[in-house]
Design an enzyme around this catalytic site. Sequence first.
Site, PDB file in Angstrom:
ATOM      1  N   GLU A  43       0.828  -1.205   0.000  1.00 12.84           N
ATOM      2  CA  GLU A  43       0.000   0.000   0.000  1.00 12.84           C
ATOM      3  C   GLU A  43       0.867   1.261   0.000  1.00 12.84           C
ATOM      4  O   GLU A  43       1.823   1.380   0.760  1.00 12.84           O
ATOM      5  CB  GLU A  43      -0.910  -0.006   1.229  1.00 12.84           C
ATOM      6  N   LYS A 116     -10.599   2.450  -1.687  1.00 13.08           N
ATOM      7  CA  LYS A 116     -10.652   1.814  -0.363  1.00 13.08           C
ATOM      8  C   LYS A 116     -11.917   2.217   0.388  1.00 13.08           C
ATOM      9  O   LYS A 116     -12.190   3.397   0.596  1.00 13.08           O
ATOM     10  CB  LYS A 116      -9.405   2.210   0.423  1.00 13.08           C
ATOM     11  N   CYS A 153      -5.689  -2.862   2.638  1.00 13.79           N
ATOM     12  CA  CYS A 153      -5.334  -2.762   4.052  1.00 13.79           C
ATOM     13  C   CYS A 153      -6.532  -2.951   4.991  1.00 13.79           C
ATOM     14  O   CYS A 153      -6.989  -4.070   5.159  1.00 13.79           O
ATOM     15  CB  CYS A 153      -4.603  -1.460   4.323  1.00 13.79           C
TER      16      CYS A 153
END
Length: 292
Positions: A43, A116, A153
């Site tokens: 990331e 995300k 993540c």
Amino acid sequence: MRSVTVAATQMACGPDRERNVQAAEALVREAAGRGANIILVQELFETPYFCKDQDAAWFDVAWPVQHHPTLRRMGALAAELGVVLPVSFFERANQATFNALAVIDADGRCVGHYRKAHLPDGPGYQEKFYFSPGDTGFRVFATRYGTLGCAVCWDQWFPEAARIMALQGAEMLFYPTAIGSEPHDPSLDSRDHWTRVMQGHAAANMVPVVASNRVGTEQGASCVLTFYGRSFIAGPTGELLAQADGTGPAVITATLYLDELARRRRAWGLFRDRRPELYRPLLSLDGQPPVS
């Protein structure tokens, strides 16, 4: 029978953006040299993990997906090596910014991108200052080497995300990550929990998982984070096929047999026996019907 070799990489990141991108490119080349077809980089690898602090200067490193210089560079690299690259990047879209991921196919073409959905907001991980919550929904991407489900993540802690991507036809799940120490409580160590939660996604969906984390210690204005690496590849029953240590840069690989895995999923009945009509409480925050 279709087979694919997947790779996870990990590295430390410093203040020099060009040097970070060069290091990521070198890891991709190493993985391709070892036969990898799909290669995951961690990331936000272009920069230090800037979300340790709230510093508006970092907004200057966000670019639109269509003009992002690192995506263009990674597209050329993917085409040169004939590999698929899920690439994490800081996206600007008009007045909004996102923690995003582009999937670059083996011909260098971007087949789509994901924003995300779950954003952490705690000491050392202040992502809500920088990013808007993702609005793409969970997506899968058809590539030369198979159908990928990709999230980022903090998304990896939510089984709903993994299940949705599996339902949409993901044959593999990829999670670029930046996770390490907890500056407010040095006694907390999430590395084993982090691994096990994604092993659970693999086992519950019978879909392999690839996770790439960063390593190294990064000093921010308000705290220090030490990232624990331990990038890994889990097989379809959650078994660890490969795992890096936490000390430095690494490339790990594993070969997957996608048609055989699909046959095993169908035979086991996990998706056949689902009862979606009973899962409506998942649509609420408290597991209860909406208050009228």
